[in-house]
Design an enzyme around this catalytic site. Structure first.
Site, PDB file in Angstrom:
ATOM      1  CD1 TRP A 144      -4.408  -0.166  -3.087  1.00 27.86           C
ATOM      2  CD2 TRP A 144      -5.708  -0.236  -1.272  1.00 27.86           C
ATOM      3  NE1 TRP A 144      -3.815  -1.004  -2.173  1.00 27.86           N
ATOM      4  CE2 TRP A 144      -4.596  -1.072  -1.064  1.00 27.86           C
ATOM      5  CE3 TRP A 144      -6.688  -0.118  -0.266  1.00 27.86           C
ATOM      6  CZ2 TRP A 144      -4.415  -1.792   0.124  1.00 27.86           C
ATOM      7  CZ3 TRP A 144      -6.511  -0.832   0.902  1.00 27.86           C
ATOM      8  CH2 TRP A 144      -5.382  -1.653   1.100  1.00 27.86           C
ATOM      9  CE1 TYR A 175      -2.859   2.517  -4.232  1.00 25.31           C
ATOM     10  CE2 TYR A 175      -4.697   3.813  -5.048  1.00 25.31           C
ATOM     11  CZ  TYR A 175      -3.808   3.510  -4.036  1.00 25.31           C
ATOM     12  OH  TYR A 175      -3.866   4.174  -2.843  1.00 25.31           O
ATOM     13  CD1 TRP A 226      -4.694   5.632   3.686  1.00 28.13           C
ATOM     14  CD2 TRP A 226      -5.252   3.470   3.761  1.00 28.13           C
ATOM     15  NE1 TRP A 226      -3.626   4.953   4.193  1.00 28.13           N
ATOM     16  CE2 TRP A 226      -3.929   3.623   4.238  1.00 28.13           C
ATOM     17  CE3 TRP A 226      -5.802   2.191   3.708  1.00 28.13           C
ATOM     18  CZ2 TRP A 226      -3.153   2.535   4.674  1.00 28.13           C
ATOM     19  CZ3 TRP A 226      -5.041   1.105   4.140  1.00 28.13           C
ATOM     20  CH2 TRP A 226      -3.738   1.290   4.614  1.00 28.13           C
ATOM     21  CB  SER A 232       0.102   8.959   1.595  1.00 29.12           C
ATOM     22  OG  SER A 232      -0.598   7.817   2.061  1.00 29.12           O
TER      23      SER A 232
END
Length: 334
Positions: A21, A54, A205, A152
Site C-alpha cells: 500500500w 492500491y 496494518w 478488513s
C-alpha cells in the site's frame, strides 16, 4: 522468520507480512519495488498483502511481476476487494456478487496466479446484503480461486455475523485486517474479544503508525525530506493525526526501552503488536530494501510483561483506544 496459524485454520503465515500500500505503482519505481520484495523473500517473509485499489490495480501488477519465478506453494498471497477500481462505474465498487466475482478474476490475472491464499473484504458494505457478500465469497472458495476469506476493518458485530454466515455455507472466515499499533488500539476492547470468540486472527496494518514509531519525526521539527509526512499522494493525509508534539515526545520516550532490548524503535513497534496473542502477522511496507530487512528482525522477538508495562507507562493516555473509531464507510465510495 517465524510463522503463526491464521485464525482457526491450518494455514500458517509469516509473522511479518510484506504489504505494498502507498508504495508499488505510486511512491517508488518498479526496480526499487522489486528490490523490496526480494529483500522480504531473503528475510524469510512468505506472506504478501495487496489490494486491487492500491494505485488503481497497478500495485497488484507490480507484486505479481516481482514474485514471478518463485515457488507458488511456498508463498501466501493476499488481496482485497471493495473500493472502486478501473473507470469507477456504478458497479465497480462494494461487495456485490457482481463486483466480487469480476474483481477476483482481475486480481488473479494481475498477480499472475491461479488462486489466492486469502481474499479479503476491504471494508464492510452497508448497501449490499451480507448474505449476498458471503455467498459470493463462498463461491470464490468453491471455485478454487481463493483458499480462505477474510475482512478488513470490520467491527465486532460485523465479524460475528460474517463468521456465522460463512460457517453456514461451509467456508472459513479466518482473518480481520485492522489498523493497530502502540498508538492506535481501537480494536482491543471489542474486535479482539469477538475475533477470539469466533476463530478469527488479526493481520494488522501500520504497526509502526505510518513511520511515527520509528522515531524519525521529532517534536518541534519539520518532517524529514522524503518522509511519508511530505508525500502529497496520500501518505501525508494518513500520518498527520499523529504529528502532534505530545505524541512525538512520547515516542521519543520509548528509546531507552528499545536500547535496553537492542532493538530499533521500529522493531520494538512491530514486536509490540505481535505480543497480542490474537495477532497472526504484522504488515510492513517499505520504500527501500534495508527497511524491510530491519523490520523483519522483529520476528521472533518476545516482549516481557515488564517491558509491555514500561511502554504503557511511557505512552500514558496518548494512544487512541475508543472502539467507536472502528467504523466502516456509511455508504459505498464511488
Amino acid at each position: 522468520m517465524e510463522h503463526r496459524y491464521l485464525g482457526r485454520s491450518g494455514l500458517k503465515i509469516s509473522e511479518i507480512i510484506y504489504g505494498n500500500w502507498l508504495t508499488h505503482g505510486s511512491q517508488i519505481e518498479n526496480d526499487r519495488a522489486f528490490a523490496c520484495v526480494h529483500a522480504a523473500l531473503d528475510a524469510g517473509i512468505t506472506s504478501f498483502d495487496t489490494a486491487d485499489v492500491y494505485a488503481n490495480t497497478v500495485a497488484e501488477e507490480v507484486l505479481g511481476e516481482a514474485l514471478k519465478g518463485q515457488r507458488r506453494e511456498s508463498l501466501e498471497i493476499f488481496t482485497k476487494v471493495y473500493f472502486p477500481t478501473g473507470p469507477k462505474g456504478h458497479n465497480d465498487t462494494g461487495l456485490s456478487r457482481k463486483h466480487i466475482l469480476e474483481s477476483i478474476d482481475g486480481s488473479l490475472r494481475r498477480l499472475q496466479t491461479d488462486h489466492l491464499d486469502l481474499y479479503q473484504a476491504h471494508r464492510y458494505d452497508n448497501e449490499t446484503p451480507l448474505e449476498e457478500t458471503i455467498q459470493a465469497f463462498a463461491d470464490v472458495v468453491r471455485q478454487g480461486k481463493a483458499l480462505y476469506i477474510g475482512v478488513s476493518e470490520w467491527n465486532a458485530d460485523q465479524i460475528r455475523a460474517g463468521q456465522h454466515l460463512a460457517r453456514e455455507l461451509g467456508v472459513q472466515l479466518i482473518s480481520n485486517q485492522p489498523q493497530y499499533s502502540m498508538l492506535w488500539r481501537v480494536i482491543e476492547e471489542r474486535v479482539v474479544p469477538a475475533s477470539q470468540e469466533v476463530g478469527v486472527s488479526q493481520i494488522v496494518w501500520s504497526p509502526v503508525a505510518q513511520g511515527i514509531l520509528s522515531g524519525k519525526y521529532e517534536p518541534g521539527a519539520e518532517p524529514p525530506e522524503g518522509s511519508r509526512a511530505r508525500d502529497e499522494k496520500g501518505g501525508a493525509d494518513m500520518i498527520k493525526r499523529f504529528l502532534r508534539d505530545e505524541v512525538l515526545e512520547a515516542v521519543q520516550g520509548l528509546r531507552p526501552i528499545a536500547q535496553d532490548l537492542d532493538l530499533s524503535l521500529a522493531q520494538l513497534a512491530v514486536a509490540w503488536v505481535l505480543a497480542n496473542p490474537n495477532v497472526a502477522g504484522a504488515i510492513i511496507g517499505a520504500s527501500r530494501p534495508e527497511q524491510v530487512t530491519e523490520n523483519a528482525r522483529a520476528a521472533g522477538v518476545r516482549l516481557s510483561a515488564d517491558v509491555l508495562a514500561r511502554i504503557d507507562e511511557v505512552l500514558g493516555d496518548v494512544p487512541e483506544t475508543d472502539p467507536a473509531r472502528t467504523v466502516s464507510p456509511p455508504t459505498r465510495v464511488a
